[in-house]
Write an enzyme that holds these catalytic residues in place. Structure first.
Site, PDB file in Angstrom:
ATOM      1  N   THR A 399      16.825   4.014  13.270  1.00  0.00           N
ATOM      2  CA  THR A 399      15.410   4.102  13.596  1.00  0.00           C
ATOM      3  C   THR A 399      14.967   5.567  13.566  1.00  0.00           C
ATOM      4  O   THR A 399      15.783   6.474  13.473  1.00  0.00           O
ATOM      5  CB  THR A 399      15.136   3.426  14.969  1.00  0.00           C
ATOM      6  N   ASN A 419      16.439  -1.076  11.348  1.00  0.00           N
ATOM      7  CA  ASN A 419      17.455  -1.526  12.289  1.00  0.00           C
ATOM      8  C   ASN A 419      18.756  -0.753  12.125  1.00  0.00           C
ATOM      9  O   ASN A 419      18.778   0.436  12.346  1.00  0.00           O
ATOM     10  CB  ASN A 419      17.671  -3.038  12.229  1.00  0.00           C
ATOM     11  N   GLY A 490      17.053   4.914  18.891  1.00  0.00           N
ATOM     12  CA  GLY A 490      18.197   4.761  19.795  1.00  0.00           C
ATOM     13  C   GLY A 490      18.458   3.338  20.245  1.00  0.00           C
ATOM     14  O   GLY A 490      19.082   3.136  21.284  1.00  0.00           O
TER      15      GLY A 490
END
Ligand code: GLY
Length: 595
Positions: A399, A419, A490
């Site tokens: 991301t 993703n 994250g």
């Protein structure tokens, strides 16, 4: 006062224009320009005078995860674009230079604030499940998840939203033609860029899956191996697809030759996309989630992201305590317990608002947070109750995020994703588009964790056309003191990183502190506290263990926060890029003609 500042800015313009771009050192804080500092030195400022001009910042700013994206966004602002045009440029450049994080084959959320009328909305470009998707598509005959099926290859890919979002952003909010704001990305895709060490690590991690897709291997590897650092990565097919989007708008991607190649490539390799899936994809404009904490207004991502709700819920729990008056050990215990409770609700209630009814007003209500706070014991943990079959997961550094403020006060906080690093690892031949593996963000089976160890229930079960629940949390934090624009990648840890940042802001610390501070995280299940080196002192570790917390030290840092702050009392603009990444933050002085 502001006028005095403005005239000093004008006198300094020649020097600013002649000199190099005001570029941040690759890491850390950037405090705004010389003239703004001059305005402050030795001049007692009357608060009323400053507030009178508080509607416009003294400078623009961009913080993004890649220097080439920050630089390109800066050029778009210089060419007369606003924050929304710059957001199109930065999103598209990140799609080219950070293929492991986001891209045309993925989606994201763009949180917008328009200065002229105060409009705030979340542009939802989240991917949708293909129409042929069904609840059990990643399970074997015995009802168990098939390893890798929701992560690798075209069956893991949902229908991308980023191309439609960029068109929407440019058409409805930008000033520049899409062809102009996409031009830097097209150039970088065609002419190439030098890959860095982070690219190599991500490619090495996903080497096996990239090799399985010949078009992905051609695009991202060199002779089927991870390229050397500095290798010039050219993506001519991606440049052509970006060019079609620039010329034809959404039809350049969701219909015609590009759509046909996307569908043919996916289906030939075992996927289930149809032209109808692409034709039907639409972005959504959604009201953001709002909350407040110690006089600050939090504006954040709405479902199908869980980010805003979980963030506000954690803050509402913590508002029941006077954190400053408590010992660091107790403070950290309370943060962990707030995280635990909010992530439990995430798993139970949240999903795509177009498909499920959620108790959103209740979850966001301060009284609900207070009620949860009453259940916290100061001397010991509340254990999370694991459903059967639970296993610990891990969180990656996938991301991406960027934050933009323009000189009119327009703002964008955008978190974008494909993703897992390099998404599904699959590129449909002839398109240059690396597809996401966002289907893994659905609960593949209730109680079974995804790649981030997140569990979910029926609210986030797979259904045709549904958007999968996200943790992406682009956020504004606003008070009469200033405006913060921030977010980070994250995985499941995104939301607790935002919590740490908001708490640092509440303590009066600046963007450098938000992005740099060591972090810790709890997400209900697995029932453990993950922490970066330096996040917990030895005394805190001892105290937390005594209360029953399971501590899990991480051997790598996580997150890549990008933050901008406009101090309304001084006019100063500052920006910071997380030292864990390679991004840059720039505070940008523009000629008065563009302000
Ligand atoms: N794919 C990461 C997220 O949406 O949270």
């Amino acid at each position: 006062m502001q006028n005095i500042c403005a005239s000093r800015a004008t006198r300094n313009e020649a020097a600013l224009r002649a000199g190099p771009l005001q570029k941040a050192p690759p890491r850390g804080l950037l405090v705004s320009w010389v003239f703004a500092v001059l305005c402050l030195v030795g001049m007692p400022l009357a608060a009323a005078e400053i507030r009178a001009d508080a509607s416009k910042p003294a400078a623009a700013a961009i913080a993004s995860a890649h220097p080439l994206a920050t630089e390109a966004g800066h050029r778009t602002l210089e060419s007369g674009g606003n924050a929304f045009d710059a957001a199109v440029t930065v999103s598209a450049v990140l799609a080219v230079v950070e293929p492991y994080s986001s891209g045309l084959g993925g989606g994201g959320f763009w949180l917008l604030h328009r200065a002229s009328d105060g409009l705030e909305l979340m542009l939802d470009g989240r991917e949708r499940a293909p129409l042929a998707a069904h609840r059990d598509m990643y399970l074997d005959g015995a009802g168990n998840p098939v390893s890798g099926r929701s992560i690798d290859g075209p069956l893991a890919a949902a229908i991308p939203g980023q191309p439609a979002a960029l068109v929407h952003l440019a058409r409805h909010y930008g000033r520049l033609p899409l062809e102009q704001s996409l031009a830097p990305a097209i150039r970088l895709a065609r002419n190439g860029f030098a890959v860095d060490g982070h690219y190599l690590r991500m490619a090495q991690w996903r080497l096996d899956v990239l090799r399985k897709s010949p078009a992905a291997a051609d695009q991202f590897l060199h002779a089927n191996e991870v390229p050397a650092e500095g290798h010039l990565l050219r993506q001519p097919e991606l440049a052509d697809t970006l060019g079609a989007l620039a010329k034809q708008g959404r039809k350049g991607f969701y219909a015609g030759p590009v759509a046909e190649k996307l569908v043919a490539g996916v289906r030939a390799a075992g996927g289930i996309w149809t032209l109808e899936d692409l034709r039907r994809y639409r972005v959504a404009e959604r009201p953001p989630v709002r909350g407040s904490y110690r006089g600050m207004t939090i504006t954040s991502a709405a479902p199908p992201s869980s980010g805003g709700i979980v963030l506000v819920e954690m803050l509402n729990v913590l508002a029941a305590f006077d954190l400053q008056s408590l010992s660091p050990e107790i403070r950290k215990h309370l943060l962990i317990e707030a995280m635990r409770r909010a992530y439990r609700d995430r798993a139970e209630y949240l999903g795509d608002p177009d498909f499920v009814d959620m108790p959103t007003p209740r979850l966001l209500h301060p009284f609900y947070g207070r009620g949860l706070a009453r259940g916290i014991r100061l001397d010991r943990v509340t254990a999370s109750r694991p459903p059967e079959g639970l296993a610990a997961g891990s969180a990656g550094r996938d991301t991406t995020h960027f934050s933009i403020l323009d000189a009119d006060g327009n703002r964008v906080a955008a978190t974008l994703s494909i993703n897992y690093p390099f998404g599904s690892g699959f590129v449909p031949p002839g398109t240059g588009v690396l597809l996401n593996d966002e289907m893994d963000d659905f609960s593949v089976r209730p109680g079974v964790p995804n790649v981030y160890g997140l569990i979910g229930g029926a609210a986030n079960a797979i259904q045709p056309g549904k958007r999968m629940l996200s943790s992406m949390t682009p956020t504004f934090v606003e008070s009469d003191r200033g405006v913060a624009i921030l977010g980070t990648p994250g995985g499941s840890r995104i939301i607790t990183m935002l919590l740490h940042a908001v708490l640092a802001l509440a303590e009066g610390r600046g963007p450098e502190a938000w992005v740099e501070q060591p972090r810790f995280h709890h997400q209900y299940l697995p029932d453990e506290v993950e922490f970066e080196a330096g996040a917990l002192s030895p005394a805190e570790m001892t105290s937390l263990k005594e209360k029953g917390h399971v501590l899990e030290p991480l051997n790598r840092p996580y997150g890549n926060m990008q933050a901008v702050y406009w101090d309304r009392r001084t006019g100063l603009v500052s920006a910071a890029s997380d030292p864990r990444g390679i991004g840059t933050a720039e505070v940008i002085s523009l000629p008065t003609s563009l302000r």
